[in-house]
Design an enzyme around this catalytic site. Structure first.
Site, PDB file in Angstrom:
ATOM      1  N   ASP A  54       0.878  -1.186  -0.185  1.00 44.72           N
ATOM      2  CA  ASP A  54       0.192   0.006  -0.084  1.00 44.72           C
ATOM      3  C   ASP A  54       0.642   1.233  -0.062  1.00 44.72           C
ATOM      4  O   ASP A  54       2.091   0.881   0.353  1.00 44.72           O
ATOM      5  CB  ASP A  54      -0.745  -0.244   1.232  1.00 44.72           C
ATOM      6  N   ASP A  79      -4.745   5.925  -4.081  1.00 42.76           N
ATOM      7  CA  ASP A  79      -4.339   7.140  -4.544  1.00 42.76           C
ATOM      8  C   ASP A  79      -4.407   7.693  -5.976  1.00 42.76           C
ATOM      9  O   ASP A  79      -4.467   6.594  -7.022  1.00 42.76           O
ATOM     10  CB  ASP A  79      -3.171   7.825  -3.866  1.00 42.76           C
TER      11      ASP A  79
END
Lengths: 1105, 362
Positions: free
Chosen positions: A381, A638
């Protein structure tokens, strides 16, 4: 397919759907024993041992006392059963806590306090601020006059910002009192696990006049495990309860993870089993033949001429039992024991304690440490994992003056402080925007300090920075904001808030200065969303420069702007805005359009730069692990630019000349297909070049690629050592893990938020960072660590050692069992192939359980290379990854060694103890002690580092063997009374022992020495270098050591200034689907443009083709 | 090195050091740190002081040399001890069958009418110092056969109370009159050849006392257990026992019941407690009763002296000399190899990763 939920109908629905009792338990009290036994016996090893144990009950065929198998078997079963029971009990306790939580529910029209487990579908549940939502609810009322409420969904999807939820239009304006009595029906789909979708209809019954069907979306729901925030109260109708909630449905039972090593051990066990069957068949046939030809002549055996029907089976079964020790029953116990010790070493490791929080690393899953050493892919991540997820205001540029450039921290810049003290109007306006242009809510704590509750970390950083610069946002009372500046309090009235969306990339507030009545528009947003809208004539060049400069440093930039509004302009706009806010169709788009009308002719005030720091040591960690041959994939929710930027700054991908970034994009199948093929082509061409090629894919393209072009994408995944997947959903993360796993790669997923939970559970190894996004990931993970950089140590040190140790331990376990088994087989050839056991029951059991397992257990302390050497030469991990230390060929080596040692022991024993010394008990003890001596030396030879414990265990065990046998020899009723005393008095016994050791170990030592010196493996070479202080280590010291983050970032960014596109972005925005739907292709912003810009510079190579 | 936060040797305090933002070090986390930090010990950190030997040429060559140097003398000593043992082995199963039965030895041995006496003459090659042990040796006799070796009842042998404990003795457990004591195939097949020795017409005293282990006499065979129903069934196996003597004193039985692990074995028959001079002729009168003819087993009479290593057995000596020699050979070849093809340990040129596929194993 549908469920009809009758609101507030106490009678009809009670029995139709389950109540709200959450159960994560695997067993109940009643089914525990059968279910657990069934599970244990579904493993092949256990079935095998049970079969052996049952066969041993037949005294005609058993060579030894059945207790020698039953004892360990029952012990093993009891241990794993009680472990299961304990785990399940803990699950029960946590369920019980959740189930018995008190909540307010409307019953017979009255609000009552009931336990959460008694909520039924159709009940109206009342929540207060900060309550956890007990089940999936459809909102029908909130304290907010506009019907809004805020929920924190972190536990569900890992997104930390607050989400707004709104009551359905049909319920709008219903009086607080009437909510108790509301009646109606909700038509909703059957329970599923899609947390982004809820397509339902609501119809209220009279007297609630709105008789039309009102559509419901996920926006109208609050789901189980969310928290109600910043909203005084909310109430909703329970639609899904218990394990049927969206959370409950997506929970699923995580499958027990099996390490690659376990799989290999199972495979080898299978091979040994086949070998055993062959041996048994051969010996069985030989035994029956011998019996019919020779044994009939041996009158003293008195074989009956007519045997029972099963006579032919007796001898094979005897051999089956004799050979059953080939598969060591102790291996499972030993492995479980050492595995839990590996886990403990991780828990204990001082170097993996997060110094900031003092939280040590923790291995929740004790069974898979070896897999850490075999990791091939790491899926990580971004936010909170690679970065600290802590935004800090670092620099700013106010009307052309740069602050914080020297010190790196604007808050300490004397010039800025002076400007603030001097009330420089530009600076004050700038700070005012920082302080109030947001949705932050200040809360006074009991001590008087002001805490800010922010939806986004960026706003939090700005408000805090403003406060440090003496513009303190003190209070928000309804629509009145209070700001304290230099001792005076300034009040503003908030007229409108123009919220942030990821498409607008800016947010604004319209406030009225209470002193002079001026109406001001304050805005902040991404540079491309603010700077083009400056009033004509303002020079924005310095700001563009500032943005560029900050972006090169890896900072997140925001531009701040303001504009004074005329009273009538505002009034006119306000009407339009109100109208847009209440439209039903495409509301978001309409609002954006209206906002656009106000947000222009800005006076740009300046640029802020916020740092989302990389965690310490991230670039070094990634570099080291990549050197170790591990491939990295970044999966982030993102946006693309941010992801690429972070990837560059943490060594994830190399800048242009060395690395190459390929983009897979497209919104339609064709586009995705084309770009996928193009990337694949480039990838195939460059795969031979020493170039870091990475591909970038976004969630949308990924979904298409996984759905329609899975094969091509899989090939790409295999070719590519690095990938960046942005805007991916939690389930896509899990799918990617699944994809890599299906290619037989060992995957490790690391993340910190609830949105990583599924990928963590899916991966072979899940690592959670106990970070700021809460503990969901850490709880679901197999390992939780405090910082990303601990991963290096976790894999290279703990994983590698665990692998090495287990490789030795498991093969040694087979070796020692095979030795004794081969001796038994050889003995059967001189005992008329009748299945006599040379060793007695006690010795056989003790051999596996005590004599040989203790020395090998201390191999958990063995270190082939020191930690420092491994860190300097991470490539050595290759030996673990490729499974070089435990595979069929190494196993064959051990197999051969056991055969050789069995021959040595057997031949020497029967020749040294021939004729008058050939007494059975003595001979068996000579053979046994020969084995024990050899074991000790084998372990000693295979041990790389001797600590005091190893010496104790290896040599102490040898002594213990004699002590134990002396004790047995002192008991008259034991079979071996006085035997050991007799033997120990004979010089020939000791001479025999030394002969066995020399003959057994000499060739092994010679061979090992030869290979060590003339065919050294990399491990050997490093060992030699390490212990002799050779040239390699000194060479390692010259190697460039990790540089500081700042230095790391700047040279990288110079090569790619164009691609820096830092924009204001919430950590995780709403799902891409919603924004796409509302905007369609008519987006005025350049999300896709920026992508094409990217692709032009990155995939230059592709176009050349 | 100072930035290598996880490297060896750097203290754990440095790990969290450099450049962590100031806002983190507030007091609450400091308190947590103390409570949650695991206790440091060298064991938990896997940092116990360790000795890490590696196989240097010096070490290995020295080891092999030392083993060789130690083993060869031991081998020589063992061999000479074994050589000093004087042993007379006489196979008599063939010779003791009258020529007219040589075609049908089984009939001879099974018949109760034939004369089983047989006289053999043994030549003493060298002086045999007292005590001279008399063994009988059986070849191809599977005392270790599973069916045989299990067919005994240790409890019954030990005490009268377990007289009826004959479960494991099948098929020689019970007769009509009751349990057989001692039961089982082992006892039933007790060796029953006897030997009488004389030198120059003078009888040699054979001491048959203390031929069994004391521990067996005292603990395994009860002094209150008397033979009962022994060899009274249809099939007669081997020797009969005097039912008035307790088992603990039936030493031939006790010796026989110590089953041999190998199909060729010797069992002690008795001792001659006087020196036998070289070249003396010993006349042995053998009662050749025991049936080894049905399975082609050999019977041998063995007279042997003993040494510190036991009876005559060259195996250990030869093995020691061989192993020692091989070790020296290995040592020499390793020295040669080292001289001819020296190879510095830990040479970085062997560490070139490019030679092995360092990327994807799959």
């Amino acid at each position: 397919m549908k469920r009809y939920v009758y609101i507030n109908d106490d009678e009809s629905l009670q029995e139709l759907y389950c109540d709200n009792q959450i159960s994560n338990r695997k067993y109940t009290v009643l089914n525990f024993l059968p279910k657990n036994l069934w599970e244990q016996f579904s493993r092949f090893m256990n079935q095998y041992f049970l079969l052996i144990a049952c066969l041993q009950l037949w005294s005609l065929i058993t060579p030894v006392n059945p207790a020698s198998t039953w004892g360990p078997l029952i012990f093993i079963f009891a241990v794993s059963a009680s472990k299961e029971a304990w785990d399940d009990y803990n699950r029960y306790l946590s369920d019980k806590k959740a189930n018995e939580k008190e909540v307010w529910v409307v019953r017979q029209g009255i609000k009552k306090h009931v336990q959460a487990q008694d909520i039924h579908v159709g009940n109206i549940v009342w929540l207060r601020e900060n309550d956890e939502v007990p089940c999936d609810l459809v909102l029908i009322g909130t304290s907010d006059p506009q019907g809004l409420c805020y929920v924190e969904t972190a536990a569900l999807d890992g997104e930390t910002d607050l989400k707004t939820r709104v009551i359905p239009s049909a319920c709008m304006g219903i009086d607080f009192e009437l909510l108790h009595k509301i009646k109606g029906v909700i038509e909703c789909p059957n329970p599923d696990k899609d947390i982004r979708r809820f397509d339902a209809n609501l119809r209220l019954f009279p007297p609630f006049i709105d008789n039309d069907v009102c559509p419901l979306t996920i926006k109208n729901t609050i789901l189980q495990s969310c928290y109600l925030r910043n909203t005084e109260w909310a109430c909703g109708v329970a639609v899904y309860t218990g394990n049927e909630t969206k959370l409950g449905m997506s929970r699923g039972i995580p499958e027990p993870k099996l390490t690659a090593m376990d799989a290999m051990i199972d495979k080898l066990t299978g091979a040994i089993f086949v070998f055993q069957i062959v041996v048994v068949m051969v010996l069985g046939i030989a035994g029956n033949v011998w019996k019919d030809t020779e044994a009939r002549k041996q009158w003293y055996v008195l074989y009956p001429y007519e045997g029972p029907w099963y006579e032919l089976l007796v001898i094979p079964l005897r051999f089956e039992l004799l050979c059953s020790i080939m598969i060591p029953i102790s291996i499972k116990v030993s492995l479980d024991l050492v595995k839990s010790l590996y886990a403990k070493f991780i828990d204990w490791d001082n170097e993996m304690i997060d110094q900031e929080t003092g939280i040590p690393s923790h291995a929740a899953n004790t069974a898979i440490s070896e897999d850490l050493g075999q990791v091939e892919y790491i899926l990580t991540d971004k936010t909170g994992t690679l970065t600290e997820n802590r935004m800090i205001f670092r620099r700013c540029c106010i009307s052309g003056i740069f602050y914080g450039n020297e010190s790196g921290d604007a808050l300490k810049d004397v010039e800025l402080l002076n400007a603030v003290a001097g009330s420089s109007p530009d600076v004050v306006r700038f700070l005012t925007v920082m302080a109030i242009c947001n949705t932050v809510i200040p809360v006074k704590s009991k001590t008087g300090a002001i805490l800010y509750k922010a939806q986004s970390q960026d706003e939090d950083a700005l408000v805090n920075a403003a406060a440090r610069l003496h513009v303190v946002y003190v209070n928000k009372n309804a629509n009145i904001l209070e700001i304290r500046f230099n001792g005076s309090v300034i009040q503003y009235e908030v007229l409108e808030t123009l919220e942030f969306t990821s498409d607008r990339k800016r947010m604004s507030v319209v406030v009225k200065d209470c002193q002079n009545g001026k109406i001001i528009l304050l805005s902040k947003g991404a540079d491309e969303a603010i700077l083009p809208y400056a009033y004509a004539g303002q020079q924005t060049r310095t700001f563009i420069e500032a943005v560029e400069q900050y972006a090169q440093l890896g900072l997140r930039t925001l531009c701040l702007a303001w504009r004074e509004l005329k009273e009538d302009e505002y009034q006119e706009w306000s009407l339009m805005f109100k109208e847009a806010s209440s439209t039903l169709v495409d509301r978001e788009w309409r609002i954006a359009e209206v906002c656009q009308r106000l947000e222009h002719d800005f006076e740009i005030l300046g640029v802020t730069a916020i740092e989302d720091r990389l965690q310490d040591g991230v670039p070094e960690t990634i570099e080291t692990l990549r050197k170790a041959g591990i491939n990295f994939w970044m999966l982030t929710g993102d946006k693309q630019n941010t992801a690429i930027q972070i990837a560059l700054s943490c060594n994830f991908i190399s800048p242009e000349p060395k690395g190459q970034l390929l983009l897979i994009d497209g919104k339609t199948e064709d586009e995705v297909c084309r770009s996928l093929e193009r990337v694949l082509l480039t990838m195939r061409i460059t795969s031979s070049e020493p170039k870091d090629v990475a591909f970038v894919v976004d969630g949308w393209a990924l979904e298409i690629a996984l759905k329609h072009y899975r094969k091509a994408f899989t090939e790409l995944a295999i070719l590519s050592r690095t990938a960046i997947c942005c805007r991916v959903t939690p389930s896509q993360k899990a799918q990617l893990v699944e994809l890599l796993k299906s290619c037989d790669y060992r995957t490790l997923a690391i993340g910190d938020g609830g949105n990583d939970v599924r990928m963590i559970q899916q991966a072979d190894i899940g690592v959670g960072i106990s970070g700021r996004e809460g503990l969901q990931a850490a709880r679901a993970a197999d390992y939780s660590i405090g910082k990303f950089r601990f991963l290096k140590r976790l894999i290279l040190v703990h994983g590698r050692y665990s692998y090495n140790r287990t490789a030795f331990l498991s093969q040694y376990s087979f070796y020692k069992s095979l030795v004794i088994c081969f001796i038994q087989i050889f003995f059967s050839f001189i005992s008329g192939v009748s299945g006599t056991s040379l060793f007695n029951s006690v010795s056989l059991m003790a051999y596996n359980v005590f004599y040989t397992s203790v020395p090998v257990l201390v191999s958990v302390l063995d270190k082939d290379l020191s930690e420092g050497t491994i860190m300097q030469h991470p490539k050595i991990l290759f030996y673990c990854q490729a499974g070089r230390l435990l595979n069929p060929s190494t196993f064959a080596g051990w197999f051969g060694r056991s055969l050789f040692h069995a021959i040595v022991v057997f031949v020497i024993t029967i020749h040294a103890y021939a004729y008058e010394k050939s007494e059975m008990e003595e001979l068996s003890m000579v053979a046994l002690s020969g084995c024990i001596w050899l074991q000790a030396f084998v372990v000693a030879l295979e041990t790389n580092s001797f600590t005091i414990l190893q010496h104790l265990a290896i040599w102490g065990n040898l002594v213990a063997f004699y002590v134990i046998n002396w004790i047995f020899s002192a008991v008259p009723s034991s079979g071996m009374y006085t035997i050991m005393f007799r033997l120990c008095r004979q010089p020939s016994y000791w001479i025999t022992m030394f002969l066995i050791v020399a003959a057994g170990m000499g060739p092994v030592l010679a061979l090992k020495y030869f290979r060590y010196t003339y065919r050294p493996s990399k491990i050997n070479t490093l060992q030699q270098a390490e212990r002799m202080g050779g040239p390699i280590l000194s060479l390692g010291n010259i190697e460039p050591q990790p540089r500081s983050v700042e230095k790391e970032v700047s040279p990288l960014s110079i090569t790619q200034p164009k691609n820096r596109n830092p924009v204001y972005e919430p950590l995780l925005s709403d799902s891409p689907n919603t924004t796409r739907r509302s905007f369609g292709s008519g987006t005025p912003f350049d999300f896709f443009q920026s992508q094409s810009r990217l692709s032009s510079s990155y995939s230059r190579n592709c176009k050349d083709n | 090195m100072e930035m290598d936060t996880n490297g060896a040797g750097t203290s754990s305090a440095a790990a969290g050091g450099g450049g962590v933002s100031t806002s983190t070090s507030d007091s609450s986390s400091a308190a947590k740190r103390n409570s949650k930090k695991p206790k440091y010990s060298r064991f938990t950190q896997q940092e116990l002081p360790a000795c890490k030997p590696i196989l240097t040429p010096g070490l290995v060559i020295t080891t092999f040399t030392i083993i060789g140097i130690i083993f060869i003398p031991i081998g020589l000593v063992s061999l000479s001890a074994s050589e000093h043992v004087v042993e007379i082995v006489d196979r008599y199963d063939e010779g003791c069958v009258p020529p007219n039965y040589s075609k049908n030895k089984l009939a001879y041995i099974q018949s109760s009418l034939t004369n089983k006496s047989c006289t053999r003459t043994l030549n003493v090659p060298k002086l045999m110092k007292s005590p001279v042990f008399i063994y009988y040796q059986l070849d191809n006799f599977y005392q270790n056969h599973r069916r045989y070796v299990k067919s005994r009842s240790d409890k019954q042998l030990r005490s009268k109370a377990y007289e009826r404990d004959t479960k494991s003795c099948d098929p020689e457990g019970f007769v009509l009159d009751g349990p057989i004591v001692p039961c089982g195939l082992i006892a039933w097949s007790l060796f029953n050849d006897t030997y009488g020795f004389s030198v120059k017409s003078k009888m040699l005293e054979v001491n048959k006392k203390n031929i069994a282990w004391d521990s067996d006499k005292e603990h395994k065979f009860g002094s209150d257990v008397y033979p009962k129903n022994f060899q009274s069934g249809g099939l007669i196996g081997g020797a009969k026992l005097n039912s008035s003597i307790p088992l603990s004193e039936q030493e031939d039985l006790i010796v026989w019941m110590r089953t041999a692990a190998l199909p060729t074995f010797r069992k002690l028959y008795g001792r001659i407690e006087e020196d036998l001079q070289a070249n003396e002729q010993i006349t042995v009168v053998i009662q050749n009763n025991y049936n080894t003819y049905s399975f082609g087993g050999k019977k041998k009479l063995v007279l042997s002296t003993t040494s510190w290593i036991g009876g005559k057995n060259d195996f250990l000596g030869i093995a020691y000399i061989t192993v020692g020699g091989l070790c020296l050979f290995l040592a020499v070849s390793f020295i040669l190899l080292y001289v001819i093809k020296p190879r510095p340990l830990g040479d970085p040129s062997y560490l070139s990763w490019n030679r092995s596929p360092s990327g994807h194993p799959n």
